[in-house]
Every structure is written in structure tokens, then in C-alpha cells.
Design a protein around this motif. Structure first.
Motif, mmCIF file in Angstrom:
data_model
loop_
_atom_site.group_PDB
_atom_site.id
_atom_site.type_symbol
_atom_site.label_atom_id
_atom_site.label_comp_id
_atom_site.label_asym_id
_atom_site.label_seq_id
_atom_site.Cartn_x
_atom_site.Cartn_y
_atom_site.Cartn_z
ATOM 1 N N PRO A 52 0.839 -1.206 0.000
ATOM 2 C CA PRO A 52 0.000 0.000 0.000
ATOM 3 C C PRO A 52 0.873 1.254 0.000
ATOM 4 O O PRO A 52 2.037 1.227 0.393
ATOM 5 C CB PRO A 52 -0.781 -0.126 1.315
ATOM 6 C CG PRO A 52 0.123 -0.923 2.201
ATOM 7 C CD PRO A 52 0.826 -1.900 1.290
ATOM 8 N N GLY A 53 0.293 2.345 -0.438
ATOM 9 C CA GLY A 53 1.016 3.616 -0.416
ATOM 10 C C GLY A 53 1.107 4.161 0.999
ATOM 11 O O GLY A 53 0.667 3.532 1.966
ATOM 12 N N HIS A 54 1.642 5.363 1.122
ATOM 13 C CA HIS A 54 1.857 5.955 2.437
ATOM 14 C C HIS A 54 0.798 6.995 2.803
ATOM 15 O O HIS A 54 0.849 7.558 3.907
ATOM 16 C CB HIS A 54 3.245 6.600 2.494
ATOM 17 C CG HIS A 54 4.368 5.621 2.278
ATOM 18 N ND1 HIS A 54 4.687 4.655 3.199
ATOM 19 C CD2 HIS A 54 5.222 5.459 1.238
ATOM 20 C CE1 HIS A 54 5.708 3.936 2.757
ATOM 21 N NE2 HIS A 54 6.045 4.403 1.552
ATOM 22 N N ASP A 55 -0.138 7.266 1.898
ATOM 23 C CA ASP A 55 -1.201 8.226 2.171
ATOM 24 C C ASP A 55 -2.421 7.469 2.687
ATOM 25 O O ASP A 55 -3.127 6.809 1.920
ATOM 26 C CB ASP A 55 -1.557 8.990 0.886
ATOM 27 C CG ASP A 55 -2.658 10.021 1.101
ATOM 28 O OD1 ASP A 55 -3.234 10.068 2.213
ATOM 29 O OD2 ASP A 55 -2.938 10.778 0.154
ATOM 30 N N PRO A 56 -2.716 7.502 4.000
ATOM 31 C CA PRO A 56 -3.823 6.701 4.531
ATOM 32 C C PRO A 56 -5.178 7.047 3.924
ATOM 33 O O PRO A 56 -6.031 6.166 3.790
ATOM 34 C CB PRO A 56 -3.782 7.001 6.043
ATOM 35 C CG PRO A 56 -2.974 8.235 6.191
ATOM 36 C CD PRO A 56 -2.024 8.272 5.045
ATOM 37 N N VAL A 57 -5.399 8.299 3.565
ATOM 38 C CA VAL A 57 -6.680 8.677 2.968
ATOM 39 C C VAL A 57 -6.844 7.996 1.610
ATOM 40 O O VAL A 57 -7.899 7.438 1.288
ATOM 41 C CB VAL A 57 -6.782 10.210 2.831
ATOM 42 C CG1 VAL A 57 -8.061 10.591 2.075
ATOM 43 C CG2 VAL A 57 -6.755 10.873 4.198
ATOM 44 N N ARG A 58 -5.796 8.050 0.807
ATOM 45 C CA ARG A 58 -5.855 7.419 -0.513
ATOM 46 C C ARG A 58 -5.983 5.889 -0.398
ATOM 47 O O ARG A 58 -6.783 5.271 -1.100
ATOM 48 C CB ARG A 58 -4.606 7.783 -1.313
ATOM 49 C CG ARG A 58 -4.556 7.143 -2.697
ATOM 50 C CD ARG A 58 -3.324 7.602 -3.467
ATOM 51 N NE ARG A 58 -3.197 6.910 -4.738
ATOM 52 C CZ ARG A 58 -3.878 7.232 -5.833
ATOM 53 N NH1 ARG A 58 -4.745 8.239 -5.801
ATOM 54 N NH2 ARG A 58 -3.710 6.572 -6.965
ATOM 55 N N VAL A 59 -5.196 5.293 0.502
ATOM 56 C CA VAL A 59 -5.239 3.845 0.673
ATOM 57 C C VAL A 59 -6.623 3.409 1.170
ATOM 58 O O VAL A 59 -7.163 2.391 0.747
ATOM 59 C CB VAL A 59 -4.141 3.375 1.643
ATOM 60 C CG1 VAL A 59 -4.275 1.888 1.939
ATOM 61 C CG2 VAL A 59 -2.769 3.676 1.058
ATOM 62 N N ARG A 60 -7.206 4.194 2.056
ATOM 63 C CA ARG A 60 -8.551 3.894 2.555
ATOM 64 C C ARG A 60 -9.552 3.832 1.410
ATOM 65 O O ARG A 60 -10.369 2.902 1.326
ATOM 66 C CB ARG A 60 -8.949 4.969 3.564
ATOM 67 C CG ARG A 60 -10.360 4.879 4.107
ATOM 68 C CD ARG A 60 -10.611 6.035 5.062
ATOM 69 N NE ARG A 60 -11.970 6.041 5.560
ATOM 70 C CZ ARG A 60 -13.010 6.578 4.923
ATOM 71 N NH1 ARG A 60 -12.820 7.145 3.723
ATOM 72 N NH2 ARG A 60 -14.214 6.545 5.452
ATOM 73 N N LYS A 61 -9.502 4.819 0.524
ATOM 74 C CA LYS A 61 -10.423 4.839 -0.621
ATOM 75 C C LYS A 61 -10.173 3.638 -1.539
ATOM 76 O O LYS A 61 -11.120 3.030 -2.055
ATOM 77 C CB LYS A 61 -10.261 6.141 -1.401
ATOM 78 C CG LYS A 61 -10.731 7.377 -0.636
ATOM 79 C CD LYS A 61 -10.498 8.652 -1.442
ATOM 80 C CE LYS A 61 -10.964 9.883 -0.690
ATOM 81 N NZ LYS A 61 -10.699 11.134 -1.434
ATOM 82 N N GLN A 62 -8.910 3.301 -1.742
ATOM 83 C CA GLN A 62 -8.575 2.162 -2.595
ATOM 84 C C GLN A 62 -9.128 0.859 -2.003
ATOM 85 O O GLN A 62 -9.655 0.004 -2.727
ATOM 86 C CB GLN A 62 -7.064 2.063 -2.766
ATOM 87 C CG GLN A 62 -6.451 3.163 -3.619
ATOM 88 C CD GLN A 62 -4.930 3.087 -3.637
ATOM 89 O OE1 GLN A 62 -4.304 2.661 -2.671
ATOM 90 N NE2 GLN A 62 -4.341 3.502 -4.753
#
Length: 315
Positions: free
Chosen positions: A192-202
Motif C-alpha cells: 500500500p502507499g503511504h497516504d492513509p486517505v488514498r489507501v482507505r479509498k482504494q
């Protein structure tokens, strides 16, 4: 003489058959692909079930079978005249002249776990259901409502709880570790990436874009995390054991409790926690693990011919 019996244990991923005689001897076995008409086109289901039965019969004449029992989840599908007609064609192709009695997978699992005629059976696999058995027949049930309405403690439930844990971790802005990270790597097919907001959406998009039942495939991540003493995994496993025990107690009758399904097997953390939970709630009650379902179905078929028929090896 029609002194052979046929037992069939039909699931969504495999179909298993056993042929036995009335002396307690198994004389043939066969397997094929998923044959439950609830999860496969009826024509395909019939083809797989008859293939398993044909393999079990081998060179034996189907007309020698005096009793047959088929166990599966969702037996109501067999009340559909079209489905019933297709299966009848399948039985005719095997040369069977006896009726094939269709029973729930709970009856088969119970027979595969104990010689008792009455008790409780709990099946915990992809889904979860418990039943009270009386005189080898299902008298009442609890659970088994499906992923949308229930199946608490099942593999589906474990997978969903694992995703919810990962989402809560991301909501808090925390770096995912342990179980949360395992879920993200599995669902997102990579790191996963390091941006929790983006990872959450993914994560939300990926889970909602897949068939809901795919969540059950995440269950091993939970049990593995629990085995590694990951607090999140252990918490989910403990709650699963409580939910499953609740289901069993709601269906509870007198007699032993039989456990069946992948989550109850020896070495599975859910099964270990479940046995401890049931031991606390039902002290002194015998707990048994079910053996092969097809052998249990064959024994039920034998009992239809001879109430004193001995059990088959392995159950």
C-alpha cells in the motif's frame, strides 16, 4: 440384492460420494466438482454429482443400491421441478432404482461425527449454521442466514472484520501493521502507499467491487495473525468463537455437539477458541469433530434399510 447404499456430500466446490454395504464396509468412493444447484447451473451441478457417484460405483451396478442419501446446503432448491427433474435424469443414468433422499448438510455432518441419534451440530466454514438433531433428522436450526443477514463467526465474517480493522487503522491515520497490513497487501495486490486517505479509498473500492463472498478468502489472514499473537487477529478470533458458540447454544438440544467445517479443524485458532468457549458454557458435553460427510450420508442411507447398521470407517 439391493444391499448397497450411496452417500453424497454436495458442496459448492466439490462433490463427494461413498458406496457401502450393510456390514459397515465402504466399497467405493468418488469426487467431482461443485454440485450444489444453488451455486451452479443445475445442468452443471447434476453432471458433477453423477460423475462423483459414477466414480464411487465403479463397476458396480447402480440397481444394487437400495438406499441413497444426498446432503447439501439449501435443500429447498430440490423442490424446483426443473432441478428435481434434472437430478432424476442423473439418477436414471446411474441405473438407480431407489429414491434418493435429500437432507441438509447439518444432518450429514452430525452423522459423520457421532453415532448418537440426537444432539447439536455446528458447521463453521464460509458460512455458519447450527442445528438440533432428533432421531437423525434436523428438528430446528439457528444461523445460516447468509452473508448479508448473518453467518456470524464464519470465514466471511472473519474476512469482513479484518477489513473493518484495516479501515479503522487508516481512519486513525496510523501506519498499518500486522493484520491491517496483510489485508491491504492482499486486497490491493501489492504494497500500500503511504497516504492513509488514498489507501482507505482504494481498499473500500476494491472490496465493494468484488463479489461479497470473496471476503471469506481473507479469513486465513486472521487466523495466521492470531497464531502470531497479533492482538487484532486474536481479538477477531475470540469474538468469532463467541458468535459461533451463541449460534450453537440457540439450536442446542440434549446429547453431544458435533463440529464441522474448515474453521473447526484441529489447529485452527477459531476451532481451538470455540472448543474452549463451548467447554465453559456446556461443561461435560461431549464435543466431536465430523468425519467425511459422504460417509455420514452413506450411514444415514444404511440406517434407512437397517436401523442397526454399523457406522463406516472414519466417522
Amino acid at each position: 440384492m439391493r444391499d448397497l447404499v450411496l452417500g453424497l456430500d454436495i458442496g459448492g466446490t466439490s462433490s463427494r460420494a461413498q458406496v457401502g454395504d450393510l456390514s459397515g464396509r465402504l466399497v467405493g468412493s468418488g469426487t467431482a466438482g461443485g454440485g450444489n444447484p444453488n451455486s451452479h447451473p443445475p445442468e452443471d451441478a447434476v453432471a458433477q454429482v453423477t460423475a462423483a457417484a459414477r466414480a464411487a460405483l465403479g463397476d458396480l451396478d447402480g440397481s444394487a443400491v437400495g438406499s441413497a442419501v444426498l446432503g447439501m446446503a439449501g435443500v429447498s432448491a430440490m423442490t424446483d421441478p426443473r432441478v428435481a427433474g434434472l437430478f432424476e435424469q442423473g439418477w436414471n443414468s446411474l441405473g438407480l432404482h431407489c429414491p434418493v433422499r435429500v437432507v441438509s448438510d447439518c444432518e450429514v455432518a452430525f452423522a459423520a461425527g457421532t453415532a448418537a441419534g440426537a444432539g447439536t451440530v455446528l458447521i463453521a466454514g464460509t458460512g455458519a449454521i447450527a442445528a438440533r438433531i432428533e432421531d437423525h433428522r434436523e428438528a430446528a436450526s439457528a444461523g445460516g442466514h447468509g452473508w448479508l443477514l448473518g453467518d456470524e463467526g464464519s470465514a466471511f465474517w472473519l474476512g469482513r472484520e479484518a477489513v473493518r480493522h484495516a479501515l479503522r487503522t487508516l481512519d486513525a491515520g496510523s501506519a498499518p501493521g500486522g493484520l491491517a497490513r496483510a489485508v491491504l497487501v492482499n486486497v490491493l495486490d501489492g504494497e500500500p502507499g503511504h497516504d492513509p486517505v488514498r489507501v482507505r479509498k482504494q481498499l473500500i473500492t476494491a472490496v465493494n467491487g468484488a463479489p461479497p463472498i470473496r471476503l471469506a478468502e481473507l479469513a486465513p489472514l486472521v487466523t495466521a495473525a492470531s497464531a502470531d499473537d497479533d492482538p487484532a487477529g486474536s481479538n477477531i478470533v475470540g469474538r468469532a468463537a463467541v458468535e459461533l458458540a451463541d449460534t450453537a447454544v440457540r439450536a442446542r438440544g440434549s446429547g453431544p455437539v458435533v463440529l464441522a467445517g474448515g474453521l473447526t479443524t484441529a489447529g485452527n485458532p477459531v476451532g481451538t477458541a470455540l472448543r474452549a468457549e463451548l467447554g465453559d458454557r456446556l461443561p461435560g458435553t461431549p464435543l466431536h469433530l465430523a468425519g467425511p460427510g459422504a460417509a455420514g450420508a452413506a450411514w444415514l442411507a444404511a440406517l434407512d434399510l437397517d436401523p442397526a447398521a454399523p457406522r463406516y470407517p472414519g466417522i
